[in-house]
Design a protein around this motif. Structure first.
Motif, short mmCIF file in Angstrom:
data_model
loop_
_atom_site.label_atom_id
_atom_site.label_comp_id
_atom_site.label_asym_id
_atom_site.label_seq_id
_atom_site.Cartn_x
_atom_site.Cartn_y
_atom_site.Cartn_z
N GLN B 268 7.80 -7.10 4.11
CA GLN B 268 6.84 -6.53 5.05
C GLN B 268 5.64 -7.48 5.18
OE1 GLN B 268 7.40 -3.93 6.65
NE2 GLN B 268 5.52 -2.79 7.03
N ASN B 269 5.63 -8.31 6.21
CA ASN B 269 4.47 -9.19 6.48
C ASN B 269 4.08 -10.11 5.32
OD1 ASN B 269 4.19 -7.80 8.92
ND2 ASN B 269 2.92 -6.25 7.92
N ARG B 270 5.03 -10.44 4.48
CA ARG B 270 4.65 -11.26 3.34
C ARG B 270 5.80 -12.22 3.02
NH1 ARG B 270 4.17 -6.01 1.39
NH2 ARG B 270 2.09 -5.18 1.70
N ASP B 271 5.45 -13.31 2.38
CA ASP B 271 6.48 -14.24 1.93
C ASP B 271 7.00 -13.88 0.55
OD1 ASP B 271 6.20 -15.68 4.24
OD2 ASP B 271 4.62 -16.96 3.40
N MET B 272 6.13 -13.23 -0.22
CA MET B 272 6.46 -12.93 -1.61
C MET B 272 6.41 -11.43 -1.83
SD MET B 272 6.91 -15.33 -3.96
CE MET B 272 6.09 -14.73 -5.48
N PRO B 273 7.26 -10.91 -2.72
CA PRO B 273 7.11 -9.49 -3.07
C PRO B 273 5.75 -9.25 -3.73
CG PRO B 273 8.69 -10.56 -4.55
CD PRO B 273 8.35 -11.56 -3.47
N THR B 274 5.28 -8.02 -3.62
CA THR B 274 3.94 -7.71 -4.16
C THR B 274 3.99 -7.37 -5.64
OG1 THR B 274 4.27 -5.38 -3.65
CG2 THR B 274 3.18 -6.72 -1.97
N PHE B 275 5.18 -7.18 -6.19
CA PHE B 275 5.32 -6.68 -7.57
C PHE B 275 4.52 -5.39 -7.75
CE2 PHE B 275 6.53 -11.15 -8.04
CZ PHE B 275 7.73 -10.99 -8.71
N GLY B 276 4.73 -4.48 -6.80
CA GLY B 276 4.11 -3.16 -6.86
C GLY B 276 5.02 -2.16 -6.18
N PHE B 277 4.53 -0.94 -5.99
CA PHE B 277 5.38 0.10 -5.43
C PHE B 277 5.01 0.46 -3.99
CE2 PHE B 277 5.94 0.73 -10.04
CZ PHE B 277 7.31 0.51 -10.09
N ASP B 278 4.20 -0.38 -3.34
CA ASP B 278 4.02 -0.20 -1.91
C ASP B 278 5.32 -0.55 -1.20
OD1 ASP B 278 1.43 0.62 -2.10
OD2 ASP B 278 0.58 -1.38 -1.84
N ALA B 279 5.37 -0.27 0.09
CA ALA B 279 6.57 -0.60 0.86
C ALA B 279 6.64 -2.12 1.00
CB ALA B 279 6.54 0.08 2.22
N ASP B 280 7.41 -2.75 0.15
CA ASP B 280 7.51 -4.20 0.11
C ASP B 280 8.50 -4.70 1.16
OD1 ASP B 280 6.01 -5.86 -1.37
OD2 ASP B 280 7.40 -6.05 -3.03
N PHE B 281 9.63 -4.00 1.22
CA PHE B 281 10.68 -4.38 2.15
C PHE B 281 10.48 -3.62 3.47
CE2 PHE B 281 12.57 -5.15 -2.05
CZ PHE B 281 13.07 -6.44 -1.89
N GLN B 282 10.88 -4.27 4.55
CA GLN B 282 10.75 -3.61 5.86
C GLN B 282 11.53 -2.31 5.92
OE1 GLN B 282 11.63 -6.35 9.04
NE2 GLN B 282 10.05 -7.80 8.41
N VAL B 283 12.68 -2.29 5.24
CA VAL B 283 13.50 -1.07 5.29
C VAL B 283 12.78 0.09 4.61
CG1 VAL B 283 14.84 -1.60 3.17
CG2 VAL B 283 15.84 -0.15 4.96
N GLU B 284 11.96 -0.21 3.61
CA GLU B 284 11.18 0.85 2.96
C GLU B 284 10.13 1.41 3.90
OE1 GLU B 284 10.78 -0.21 -1.66
OE2 GLU B 284 9.96 -1.74 -0.36
N SER B 285 9.44 0.49 4.58
CA SER B 285 8.39 0.91 5.51
C SER B 285 9.00 1.75 6.64
CB SER B 285 7.73 -0.35 6.05
OG SER B 285 6.90 -0.04 7.12
N TYR B 286 10.15 1.31 7.13
CA TYR B 286 10.85 2.04 8.19
C TYR B 286 11.19 3.46 7.74
CZ TYR B 286 14.85 3.30 11.17
OH TYR B 286 15.73 3.94 11.99
N LEU B 287 11.76 3.56 6.53
CA LEU B 287 12.16 4.87 6.03
C LEU B 287 10.95 5.78 5.84
CD1 LEU B 287 14.88 4.66 3.24
CD2 LEU B 287 15.10 5.52 5.56
#
Lengths: 408, 408
Positions: B268-287
């Motif tokens: 989601q708008n990033r090159d690197m994972p955030t190493f947190g529990f926000d919506a990191d992947f686009q599929v998470e944000s979509y869901l």
């Protein structure tokens, strides 16, 4: 680095009895397992970019090391597994998760091999995880525990092997998330892995798999008793959310066919539906039971951490986008297995790994096993899997210079 | 039985404005829809064994009836659909759920046909459901509303058709739960259904489908704000639980391939994972977005009722265990369609229906449509589905004695 195994066990049991250990109760849930401790002099550097200064790893061993310590097999457990691969689980009172596969005379023969299995980093059965006490606050970490990856788990296991005096593994084996660790082992420590047996797994987590995990995490975090991850300190547990997470996940571990065979549309002790919201169908009752029993043995924050580690796993991405690069020049011999009805890690994922291994010039065999049991087939009675594991290990052991298996 | 459509609309709008209507707010959520009301003199006898003495049905119509009232097509909506098949949805502000299929010049051509779509019994867009006021207490029914079945929904629709003066339908059409209603219509009222178009559906809900629905219901009921179903009276809403339910369900509406194509493992708008529990992947944000937007438009108890109706659906069981018996002697012409990547209602389910129709001697055509869009394909741009529907309806219309479609 740490005291002997025996001393560790004694310490752990003493901690469990001490009243002050209460907030971190899950860490002490398993006084039956040896624990290896690593202090600030040997910190674990995590992929998240921080160091874990205090690490403890709970593990079990089965069988005995030979004089050359060349008969060691490391088992890597799946998402909700633990170190009790082949011994009675002290929390559930049930046989270990790979009791079908591991034991005297079984495919992973504990009369021949020295079998090691440790609780993963981020877990909740004695290895450091979010329910462990933070060395800074003395309180359970909660979300202050840094996130961990599959590679971090493997690096922690490598520290355990050092501790146990095992330089090279005859084999590293596991299914599902355990298989991810097997692949990571082969990529990170090729010289320490003579043979690798990844089962029902993939080299990355798919969008659909991430989606299911996200549903589970949202179910946990939607539970008001989650308290932003501080539930242990506040004396509550988000059991309802965790049960829902487990129910959703459990469906993905089975196949449509196995659910149909086991339950179909059969009603629960009745001829007629109740026209209510109780568990009317047997499959509903089964799922509710899965949810309810899971919360007795698993820490909700651990569920967040370990699912996240799986989601982040993408071995190709770590090697410039080409999975073959992860295995370039590897002398490890690989044996892969998938199951026809596994829709969580379908055969296509295994084929991707096989193609990469072929491209990298590694030795690999692969079998797609006909089964209607879905993803969980790797934990169940699957004679073809047993035969594959037995044959592969026997061949690897001979090539590794071990004496042939005793024929009684 | 009831006053005219126009009067009903006026009443409904007035109710929406009245302060006393607040507890049953969802019932009045859609003042834009005509409502047919049925009183105690014409109660709906439910499969649960009780009568519903006061019933209201909210509906939409598109196009005009011909003089003989022989050009009517009934559309049956899916689990979370409503009467707004082809008009702007007043709650979401978005086009209707079958806007791709229904409209002037579209496959279900509103310049030629008189198209009717009503909110299902148990729904929350104006038809009687658990958020409606109980005539006994004056409070929202909650769980005091009796459970309803697919057959009850169809019987309520038959009352609406009587009210609208439609004796026989040229066609009844729908996908998913809409397709279940189509099959039930053909079984219950064969003389009123000239043609039937069930899409992406089954003659029963499978164990896996029941399992996913049960997860959704448990997610709703696990939310403390559900309050045993009395949340409307208590001024809260179990939105977190309902959002989790929707997220889990949404995965089942898509295919692994479509999730992969749409999102893959993209961050989601990033090159690197955030190493947190926000919506990191686009599929998470979509869901998460799917969950959040759903709770704005759907009543949690309705979700329990309508999923339960689907779970109970087993047309063969209602006809002595043989599905063919449901259609014995039927003169209805059937057209079925399934999608290759639909794993909620896989092609096998459609084939079971086709075999039963063949065994009963009914006229049936069937197409499995190649698509990677999963179950939701029936709502999306699928030119092959459009061509099938257009051809089937044109042929049915001619056989029914309607004038040919105008060629401009």
């Amino acid at each position: 680095m740490t005291s002997s195994v025996e001393t560790d066990v004694a310490l752990s049991a003493a901690q469990a009895a001490a009243p002050s250990a209460a907030p971190a109760r899950r860490e002490a849930d398993d006084p039956h397992s040896p624990v290896a401790r690593f202090g600030a002099k040997a910190p674990l550097k995590l992929d998240a970019g921080v160091e874990l200064p205090h690490l403890q790893i709970a593990y079990q061993t089965y069988g005995e090391p030979n004089a050359a310590r060349s008969n060691a097999i490391l088992l890597c457990h799946a998402l909700t597994g633990d170190q009790h691969a082949a011994s009675l689980n002290p929390v559930t009172g049930k046989p270990g998760w790979w009791d079908t596969m591991v034991g005297p005379g079984k495919p992973i023969d504990t009369e021949r091999f020295y079998v090691i299995c440790s609780n993963v980093l981020g877990g909740c059965m004695g290895t450091t995880g979010p329910a462990s006490s933070s060395p800074v606050s003395g309180q359970p970490y909660g979300l202050d525990m840094p996130l961990v990856t599959i590679r971090d788990m493997v690096n922690a296991q490598a520290m355990l092997l050092d501790h146990l005096g095992i330089d090279q593994l005859l084999c590293v084996a596991g299914g599902s998330m355990g298989g991810m660790q097997v692949l990571q082992w082969a990529a990170s420590y090729p010289e320490r892995v003579f043979a690798a047996l990844p089962i029902a797994t993939g080299a990355r987590h798919s969008a659909q798999n991430i989606a299911f995990h996200e549903v589970g995490r949202q179910a946990v975090m939607a539970d008001p008793d989650w308290r932003g991850g501080r539930y242990l300190a506040e004396g509550v547990t988000p059991n309802r959310g965790l049960a829902v997470a487990r129910m959703a996940a459990h469906i993905t571990y089975m196949s449509d066919q196995s659910l149909h065979r086991k339950f179909g549309r059969r009603l629960q002790n009745r001829d007629m539906p109740t026209f209510g919201f109780d568990a009317d169908f047997q499959v509903e009752s089964y799922l509710r039971h899965q949810g309810e029993s899971f919360v007795q043995r698993f820490d909700p924050n651990s569920y967040l951490y370990v699912t996240r580690a799986m989601d982040y796993f993408d071995l190709a991405a770590d090697y410039g986008g080409a999975l073959a690069n992860a295995f370039r020049g590897s002398k490890t011999r690989f044996c892969l297995a998938s199951f026809t009805s596994d829709w969580l890690f379908p055969t296509e994922e295994a084929r991707t790994i096989v193609h990469a291994l072929n491209a990298s010039g590694a030795s690999v065999s692969f079998t797609e096993i006909e089964s209607d049991k879905g993803h969980d087939a790797f934990l169940l009675h699957e004679p073809e899997l047993f035969a594959i594991a037995r044959g592969f290990l026997d061949s690897a052991a001979r090539a590794f210079g071990l004496p042939p298996a005793r024929k009684d």
